[in-house]
Scaffold this motif. Structure first.
Motif, PDB file in Angstrom:
ATOM      1  N   THR A  31      88.542  37.477  49.231  1.00  0.00           N
ATOM      2  CA  THR A  31      87.712  37.635  50.430  1.00  0.00           C
ATOM      3  C   THR A  31      86.225  37.687  50.095  1.00  0.00           C
ATOM      4  OG1 THR A  31      87.914  40.042  50.301  1.00  0.00           O
ATOM      5  CG2 THR A  31      89.530  38.895  51.660  1.00  0.00           C
ATOM      6  N   GLY A  32      85.866  37.789  48.827  1.00  0.00           N
ATOM      7  CA  GLY A  32      84.458  37.842  48.442  1.00  0.00           C
ATOM      8  C   GLY A  32      84.345  38.314  47.010  1.00  0.00           C
ATOM      9  N   SER A  33      83.188  38.842  46.667  1.00  0.00           N
ATOM     10  CA  SER A  33      83.031  39.346  45.294  1.00  0.00           C
ATOM     11  C   SER A  33      82.162  40.591  45.309  1.00  0.00           C
ATOM     12  CB  SER A  33      82.434  38.275  44.380  1.00  0.00           C
ATOM     13  OG  SER A  33      81.239  37.773  44.923  1.00  0.00           O
ATOM     14  N   VAL A  34      82.142  41.307  44.221  1.00  0.00           N
ATOM     15  CA  VAL A  34      81.306  42.515  44.127  1.00  0.00           C
ATOM     16  C   VAL A  34      80.379  42.384  42.921  1.00  0.00           C
ATOM     17  CG1 VAL A  34      82.977  44.041  45.231  1.00  0.00           C
ATOM     18  CG2 VAL A  34      83.026  43.769  42.751  1.00  0.00           C
ATOM     19  N   TRP A  35      79.247  43.050  43.023  1.00  0.00           N
ATOM     20  CA  TRP A  35      78.236  42.985  41.985  1.00  0.00           C
ATOM     21  C   TRP A  35      77.874  44.376  41.539  1.00  0.00           C
ATOM     22  CZ3 TRP A  35      77.322  38.031  40.664  1.00  0.00           C
ATOM     23  CH2 TRP A  35      77.679  37.062  41.593  1.00  0.00           C
ATOM     24  N   THR A  77      83.372  38.258  36.134  1.00  0.00           N
ATOM     25  CA  THR A  77      83.263  38.036  37.584  1.00  0.00           C
ATOM     26  C   THR A  77      84.302  38.912  38.270  1.00  0.00           C
ATOM     27  OG1 THR A  77      82.614  35.734  37.261  1.00  0.00           O
ATOM     28  CG2 THR A  77      83.467  36.327  39.432  1.00  0.00           C
ATOM     29  N   PHE A  78      83.853  39.651  39.282  1.00  0.00           N
ATOM     30  CA  PHE A  78      84.784  40.526  40.005  1.00  0.00           C
ATOM     31  C   PHE A  78      84.949  40.060  41.448  1.00  0.00           C
ATOM     32  CE2 PHE A  78      83.381  43.277  36.533  1.00  0.00           C
ATOM     33  CZ  PHE A  78      84.619  43.659  36.042  1.00  0.00           C
ATOM     34  N   LEU A  79      86.188  39.806  41.828  1.00  0.00           N
ATOM     35  CA  LEU A  79      86.479  39.332  43.181  1.00  0.00           C
ATOM     36  C   LEU A  79      87.131  40.427  44.009  1.00  0.00           C
ATOM     37  CD1 LEU A  79      87.957  35.796  42.356  1.00  0.00           C
ATOM     38  CD2 LEU A  79      85.602  36.383  42.971  1.00  0.00           C
ATOM     39  N   LEU A  80      86.810  40.419  45.295  1.00  0.00           N
ATOM     40  CA  LEU A  80      87.494  41.287  46.259  1.00  0.00           C
ATOM     41  C   LEU A  80      88.760  40.569  46.691  1.00  0.00           C
ATOM     42  CD1 LEU A  80      84.705  42.577  48.661  1.00  0.00           C
ATOM     43  CD2 LEU A  80      86.412  43.988  47.516  1.00  0.00           C
ATOM     44  N   VAL A  82      89.839  45.084  43.593  1.00  0.00           N
ATOM     45  CA  VAL A  82      88.899  44.228  42.872  1.00  0.00           C
ATOM     46  C   VAL A  82      89.608  43.735  41.611  1.00  0.00           C
ATOM     47  CG1 VAL A  82      86.731  44.202  41.573  1.00  0.00           C
ATOM     48  CG2 VAL A  82      86.868  45.397  43.769  1.00  0.00           C
ATOM     49  N   ASP A 134      88.060  37.751  37.305  1.00  0.00           N
ATOM     50  CA  ASP A 134      88.535  36.372  37.447  1.00  0.00           C
ATOM     51  C   ASP A 134      88.024  35.497  36.318  1.00  0.00           C
ATOM     52  OD1 ASP A 134      89.552  33.971  38.432  1.00  0.00           O
ATOM     53  OD2 ASP A 134      87.682  33.546  39.470  1.00  0.00           O
ATOM     54  N   LYS A 139      86.527  32.011  47.454  1.00  0.00           N
ATOM     55  CA  LYS A 139      86.880  32.647  48.723  1.00  0.00           C
ATOM     56  C   LYS A 139      87.984  31.865  49.438  1.00  0.00           C
ATOM     57  CE  LYS A 139      84.821  34.676  52.793  1.00  0.00           C
ATOM     58  NZ  LYS A 139      83.649  34.746  53.685  1.00  0.00           N
ATOM     59  N   ALA A 170      92.933  44.909  36.710  1.00  0.00           N
ATOM     60  CA  ALA A 170      93.478  43.874  37.602  1.00  0.00           C
ATOM     61  C   ALA A 170      92.759  42.565  37.297  1.00  0.00           C
ATOM     62  CB  ALA A 170      93.283  44.265  39.063  1.00  0.00           C
ATOM     63  N   MET A 195      91.403  46.734  40.510  1.00  0.00           N
ATOM     64  CA  MET A 195      90.603  47.913  40.314  1.00  0.00           C
ATOM     65  C   MET A 195      90.261  48.466  41.686  1.00  0.00           C
ATOM     66  SD  MET A 195      88.194  46.209  37.400  1.00  0.00           S
ATOM     67  CE  MET A 195      87.965  47.698  36.449  1.00  0.00           C
ATOM     68  N   LEU A 251      83.398  51.390  40.866  1.00  0.00           N
ATOM     69  CA  LEU A 251      84.579  50.622  40.495  1.00  0.00           C
ATOM     70  C   LEU A 251      85.343  51.453  39.466  1.00  0.00           C
ATOM     71  CD1 LEU A 251      85.717  47.794  41.126  1.00  0.00           C
ATOM     72  CD2 LEU A 251      84.467  46.930  39.139  1.00  0.00           C
ATOM     73  N   LEU A 289      78.627  49.969  42.124  1.00  0.00           N
ATOM     74  CA  LEU A 289      78.445  48.725  42.880  1.00  0.00           C
ATOM     75  C   LEU A 289      77.057  48.631  43.504  1.00  0.00           C
ATOM     76  CD1 LEU A 289      81.911  48.365  44.643  1.00  0.00           C
ATOM     77  CD2 LEU A 289      81.160  47.502  42.435  1.00  0.00           C
ATOM     78  N   ASP A 290      76.474  47.439  43.425  1.00  0.00           N
ATOM     79  CA  ASP A 290      75.182  47.170  44.063  1.00  0.00           C
ATOM     80  C   ASP A 290      75.363  47.030  45.567  1.00  0.00           C
ATOM     81  OD1 ASP A 290      74.121  47.010  41.552  1.00  0.00           O
ATOM     82  OD2 ASP A 290      74.068  44.829  41.490  1.00  0.00           O
ATOM     83  N   GLN A 291      76.308  46.236  45.916  1.00  0.00           N
ATOM     84  CA  GLN A 291      76.573  45.905  47.309  1.00  0.00           C
ATOM     85  C   GLN A 291      77.912  45.221  47.354  1.00  0.00           C
ATOM     86  OE1 GLN A 291      73.654  42.956  48.522  1.00  0.00           O
ATOM     87  NE2 GLN A 291      74.848  41.336  47.603  1.00  0.00           N
ATOM     88  N   GLU A 292      78.498  45.147  48.524  1.00  0.00           N
ATOM     89  CA  GLU A 292      79.732  44.396  48.693  1.00  0.00           C
ATOM     90  C   GLU A 292      79.439  43.214  49.588  1.00  0.00           C
ATOM     91  OE1 GLU A 292      83.723  46.061  49.789  1.00  0.00           O
ATOM     92  OE2 GLU A 292      82.743  47.845  48.991  1.00  0.00           O
ATOM     93  N   GLY A 293      79.126  42.087  48.990  1.00  0.00           N
ATOM     94  CA  GLY A 293      78.813  40.907  49.787  1.00  0.00           C
ATOM     95  C   GLY A 293      79.930  39.901  49.661  1.00  0.00           C
ATOM     96  N   THR A 294      79.678  38.752  50.157  1.00  0.00           N
ATOM     97  CA  THR A 294      80.656  37.680  50.068  1.00  0.00           C
ATOM     98  C   THR A 294      80.021  36.551  49.285  1.00  0.00           C
ATOM     99  OG1 THR A 294      81.590  38.315  52.169  1.00  0.00           O
ATOM    100  CG2 THR A 294      82.051  36.079  51.416  1.00  0.00           C
ATOM    101  N   HIS A 295      80.745  36.092  48.303  1.00  0.00           N
ATOM    102  CA  HIS A 295      80.226  35.073  47.402  1.00  0.00           C
ATOM    103  C   HIS A 295      81.123  33.846  47.486  1.00  0.00           C
ATOM    104  CE1 HIS A 295      78.698  33.187  43.743  1.00  0.00           C
ATOM    105  NE2 HIS A 295      79.927  33.170  43.281  1.00  0.00           N
TER     106      HIS A 295
END
Lengths: 82, 82, 82, 82, 82
Positions: C7-11, C23-26, C35, C38, C44, C67, E1, E49, E73-79
């Motif tokens: 559904t997205g990724s996290v930073w 790279t971390f994906l939601l 999370v 990947d 997405k 994970a 995670m 995380l 986490l910085d933010q939860e966005g969509t990538h």
């Protein structure tokens, strides 16, 4: 560790070779049923203590087993340290 | 160990190289669906015994797999020790 | 193994050094979000297969990751052995 | 790690030999009861911190144990970094 | 995670010796509260995380710890990959 009650056993003719000779019991944990290897000698109706995950496998000589009976409970009392 | 019923299989062209040659089955565990590697030869409708976690990976030559079919159940009876 | 949809990724700027470059994906697994690292290249909307626990860490060079995406599913069909 | 409250203890005469000498406590985690080995010296009513899985086994000299008390909580306060 | 939010911390005077010097944070994961060791420096309100299981222990020098903060986490966005 989970507590459960032995409700029966399961049988499998086709299985991983490394499971040969293992006894598998059906265990009711109160929130679902699972199967556990038994080397302690539990029988139907016994309340047992279960180890799960890699711990169970190591206890069963590294067989592909993720739940094992490790104890048969005497009673569930309350023990207050004094 | 969980008991489940094989409902089908999944296919992935893009995957970790170390998963090449593995068969992945869809398993209905009664409380949700999961995917398990199969080296026993289970087919649709079979009731199977699953090993999960590191145990499953070790059984599958250390591939990144956390669930594996380790047995196909004959029947679920009740075994009373006498 | 769980199936989920990306559904997205996290930073994260502040993190364990050994996570640099991951790279971390939601992932929506149908019963909650998690999370996953990947290394397969999922995007997405992709339906993916997840390995969890120590298995995922080992796949990601022993990083503190529990994970990981290990495959991108082609389709979910039914495969009957004949 | 889970937090729980000690509610009592369990006793088992028939058990894996490698469990000899271990103390097993009943722990209420708020969402179910489990049994954990105790080497810290917790008593009834204590709020404790639990380690689970292989981690617990390693802490208990590789015995087939998947939950262990590793700390007795002083209090549950809020600590804001300034 | 898992993703969680730091809500406070816990303190324990009586604990396994190998836990000396560890910081333990209370984490709200949305579906329950857990305690995780922190070596990243998270504070109240941070979204973090978590790595769980043996993975967390290894990250914390093999201490009896089954959950650890590994990133803030910085933010939860969509990538979306393009």
């Amino acid at each position: 560790m989970k507590i459960g009650t032995v409700t029966g056993s399961v049988w499998a003719t086709r299985k991983a070779n490394c499971l040969m000779g293992q006894t598998f019991l059906l265990i009711d944990t109160g929130c679902g049923e699972l199967v556990a290897a038994d080397q302690v000698g539990a029988g139907k109706g016994d309340r047992v203590l279960l180890a799960t995950g890699t711990v169970a496998s190591r206890y069963c000589m590294d067989a592909p087993i993720d739940a094992a009976v490790v104890a048969i409970l005497d009673q569930e009392g309350t023990h207050v340290r004094t």
